[in-house]
Write a protein that holds these residues in place. Sequence first.
Motif, PDB file in Angstrom:
ATOM      1  N   VAL A 113      69.188   0.717 -35.306  1.00  0.00           N
ATOM      2  CA  VAL A 113      70.127  -0.348 -34.731  1.00  0.00           C
ATOM      3  C   VAL A 113      71.568   0.085 -35.151  1.00  0.00           C
ATOM      4  CG1 VAL A 113      68.598  -1.692 -33.523  1.00  0.00           C
ATOM      5  CG2 VAL A 113      69.416  -2.208 -35.369  1.00  0.00           C
ATOM      6  N   GLN A 114      72.642  -0.139 -34.281  1.00  0.00           N
ATOM      7  CA  GLN A 114      73.776  -0.271 -34.861  1.00  0.00           C
ATOM      8  C   GLN A 114      73.934  -1.274 -35.844  1.00  0.00           C
ATOM      9  OE1 GLN A 114      76.709  -2.632 -32.603  1.00  0.00           O
ATOM     10  NE2 GLN A 114      78.036  -0.504 -32.647  1.00  0.00           N
ATOM     11  N   LYS A 115      75.075  -1.526 -36.970  1.00  0.00           N
ATOM     12  CA  LYS A 115      74.954  -1.496 -38.005  1.00  0.00           C
ATOM     13  C   LYS A 115      74.131  -2.740 -38.319  1.00  0.00           C
ATOM     14  CE  LYS A 115      78.456  -2.779 -38.982  1.00  0.00           C
ATOM     15  NZ  LYS A 115      79.492  -2.130 -39.329  1.00  0.00           N
ATOM     16  N   GLY A 116      73.228  -1.837 -38.620  1.00  0.00           N
ATOM     17  CA  GLY A 116      71.465  -1.193 -39.204  1.00  0.00           C
ATOM     18  C   GLY A 116      71.110  -0.569 -40.741  1.00  0.00           C
ATOM     19  N   GLY A 117      71.808   0.100 -40.621  1.00  0.00           N
ATOM     20  CA  GLY A 117      72.365   0.623 -42.409  1.00  0.00           C
ATOM     21  C   GLY A 117      71.436   2.245 -41.648  1.00  0.00           C
ATOM     22  N   THR A 118      72.177   2.524 -40.759  1.00  0.00           N
ATOM     23  CA  THR A 118      71.903   3.976 -40.348  1.00  0.00           C
ATOM     24  C   THR A 118      72.614   5.018 -40.411  1.00  0.00           C
ATOM     25  OG1 THR A 118      73.506   4.016 -38.297  1.00  0.00           O
ATOM     26  CG2 THR A 118      70.434   3.650 -38.123  1.00  0.00           C
ATOM     27  N   THR A 119      73.753   4.662 -40.408  1.00  0.00           N
ATOM     28  CA  THR A 119      75.139   5.635 -41.956  1.00  0.00           C
ATOM     29  C   THR A 119      74.056   5.805 -42.700  1.00  0.00           C
ATOM     30  OG1 THR A 119      76.916   5.055 -40.390  1.00  0.00           O
ATOM     31  CG2 THR A 119      77.125   5.818 -42.437  1.00  0.00           C
ATOM     32  N   ALA A 120      74.259   4.799 -44.119  1.00  0.00           N
ATOM     33  CA  ALA A 120      73.423   4.987 -44.989  1.00  0.00           C
ATOM     34  C   ALA A 120      72.498   6.571 -44.867  1.00  0.00           C
ATOM     35  CB  ALA A 120      72.997   3.799 -45.531  1.00  0.00           C
ATOM     36  N   LEU A 121      71.576   5.690 -43.964  1.00  0.00           N
ATOM     37  CA  LEU A 121      70.335   6.870 -43.572  1.00  0.00           C
ATOM     38  C   LEU A 121      70.266   8.444 -43.748  1.00  0.00           C
ATOM     39  CD1 LEU A 121      67.290   7.101 -43.764  1.00  0.00           C
ATOM     40  CD2 LEU A 121      67.027   6.489 -41.360  1.00  0.00           C
ATOM     41  N   LEU A 181      68.564   3.068 -29.027  1.00  0.00           N
ATOM     42  CA  LEU A 181      67.395   2.266 -28.298  1.00  0.00           C
ATOM     43  C   LEU A 181      68.082   0.673 -27.460  1.00  0.00           C
ATOM     44  CD1 LEU A 181      64.766   0.797 -29.781  1.00  0.00           C
ATOM     45  CD2 LEU A 181      66.417  -0.791 -31.229  1.00  0.00           C
ATOM     46  N   TYR A 182      69.456   0.428 -28.158  1.00  0.00           N
ATOM     47  CA  TYR A 182      69.865  -0.716 -26.709  1.00  0.00           C
ATOM     48  C   TYR A 182      70.062   0.537 -25.089  1.00  0.00           C
ATOM     49  CZ  TYR A 182      73.933  -3.539 -24.730  1.00  0.00           C
ATOM     50  OH  TYR A 182      74.363  -4.066 -23.766  1.00  0.00           O
ATOM     51  N   TRP A 183      70.734   1.451 -25.395  1.00  0.00           N
ATOM     52  CA  TRP A 183      71.009   1.860 -24.247  1.00  0.00           C
ATOM     53  C   TRP A 183      70.559   2.123 -23.055  1.00  0.00           C
ATOM     54  CZ3 TRP A 183      76.136   0.489 -22.574  1.00  0.00           C
ATOM     55  CH2 TRP A 183      77.014   0.832 -21.570  1.00  0.00           C
ATOM     56  N   TRP A 228      75.155  -2.850 -15.025  1.00  0.00           N
ATOM     57  CA  TRP A 228      75.392  -3.920 -14.841  1.00  0.00           C
ATOM     58  C   TRP A 228      74.713  -4.268 -16.709  1.00  0.00           C
ATOM     59  CZ3 TRP A 228      71.971  -8.092 -14.512  1.00  0.00           C
ATOM     60  CH2 TRP A 228      71.524  -9.432 -13.847  1.00  0.00           C
ATOM     61  N   GLY A 229      75.634  -5.608 -17.540  1.00  0.00           N
ATOM     62  CA  GLY A 229      74.492  -6.475 -18.630  1.00  0.00           C
ATOM     63  C   GLY A 229      74.331  -5.723 -19.543  1.00  0.00           C
ATOM     64  N   PHE A 230      75.174  -4.179 -19.481  1.00  0.00           N
ATOM     65  CA  PHE A 230      74.760  -3.930 -20.976  1.00  0.00           C
ATOM     66  C   PHE A 230      76.390  -3.504 -21.351  1.00  0.00           C
ATOM     67  CE2 PHE A 230      71.268  -3.134 -19.188  1.00  0.00           C
ATOM     68  CZ  PHE A 230      70.172  -2.606 -19.913  1.00  0.00           C
ATOM     69  N   HIS A 231      77.133  -3.824 -22.735  1.00  0.00           N
ATOM     70  CA  HIS A 231      78.332  -3.604 -23.565  1.00  0.00           C
ATOM     71  C   HIS A 231      78.381  -2.926 -24.327  1.00  0.00           C
ATOM     72  CE1 HIS A 231      81.918  -3.789 -23.458  1.00  0.00           C
ATOM     73  NE2 HIS A 231      82.758  -4.168 -22.401  1.00  0.00           N
ATOM     74  N   GLU A 257      72.834  -9.560 -27.133  1.00  0.00           N
ATOM     75  CA  GLU A 257      71.800  -8.408 -26.631  1.00  0.00           C
ATOM     76  C   GLU A 257      71.524  -7.485 -27.212  1.00  0.00           C
ATOM     77  OE1 GLU A 257      73.488 -11.329 -24.243  1.00  0.00           O
ATOM     78  OE2 GLU A 257      74.415  -9.463 -25.729  1.00  0.00           O
ATOM     79  N   ARG A 258      71.523  -6.961 -28.398  1.00  0.00           N
ATOM     80  CA  ARG A 258      71.829  -5.447 -29.045  1.00  0.00           C
ATOM     81  C   ARG A 258      70.549  -6.242 -29.827  1.00  0.00           C
ATOM     82  NH1 ARG A 258      75.183  -0.535 -30.062  1.00  0.00           N
ATOM     83  NH2 ARG A 258      76.488  -1.061 -28.509  1.00  0.00           N
ATOM     84  N   GLY A 259      70.356  -6.721 -30.678  1.00  0.00           N
ATOM     85  CA  GLY A 259      69.574  -7.746 -31.343  1.00  0.00           C
ATOM     86  C   GLY A 259      67.998  -8.244 -30.545  1.00  0.00           C
TER      87      GLY A 259
END
Length: 246
Positions: free
Chosen positions: A13-21, A77-79, A140-143, A150-152
């Motif tokens: 997920v965003q801000k979940g360590g994906t860049t490090a991985l 995962l979110y979009w 609608w409902g996504f940003h 919502e991403r959580g």
Amino acid sequence: MVEDRVAFIVAGVQKGGTTALFDYLGEAPELSLSQVKELHFFDDEAQDWSRPDYAAYHGNFEPFDGRLRGEATPIYLYWPGSLERIATYNPAIKLIVMLRDPVDRAWSHWKMEYARGAETRPFAWCVREGRQRLFAAAPWGFHREFSYVERGFYGEQMARLYGLFPRDQVLVLRAEDLRREPAPTLSQVRGFLGLPDAPAPTAREVHVGRDMDYGSDLAGADVDHLRGVYARDLGRLADLTGVRFG
């Protein structure tokens, strides 16, 4: 040809360590990663999804040489529609999902948007009244920027993912584990991808938040509010994956 299709995606997920991985995986000679980290192909609403341009997608990689191709775009995962499009592209693809405590994730997400000027409102407002902004968005409902809360909802998102892919094609990891002790987590990833084990990497910090005045710290009242918002969904996540937060 099917063989040149991307074999794995870090889908959240965003801000979940994906860049490090992604950075760690870039050291694996057996892998051919995308030339930039986030390709944003399967969340591209300008794409004609009745005839998607996979050649353009593959143009983000070195010419196919037999190595496993992989990319990392954590919004997938979110979009809405992204996972379905991935399943159509390669039903046998492997998906890696990095999860982080959703309260910490929301706070880190807000700080990122605030630091770059996309967000001007305080965190407390954003995770309460500010959620209404998503109902004026498209889809609608996504940003992309304001989806701090919502991403959580990981339980809901993982249920959707498991409805599209067999569980043996999905690896769920915790960002905290990668940060604290990367070697065991990376060993899991290598095993999941069918690679032999490798020497332990040097631990590193990637994408540390900007040191600036954010106007406030994460307040206890905001933590309590979000714990309540997420309680039911985190129970669902634990039932589905065994991963627990909070």
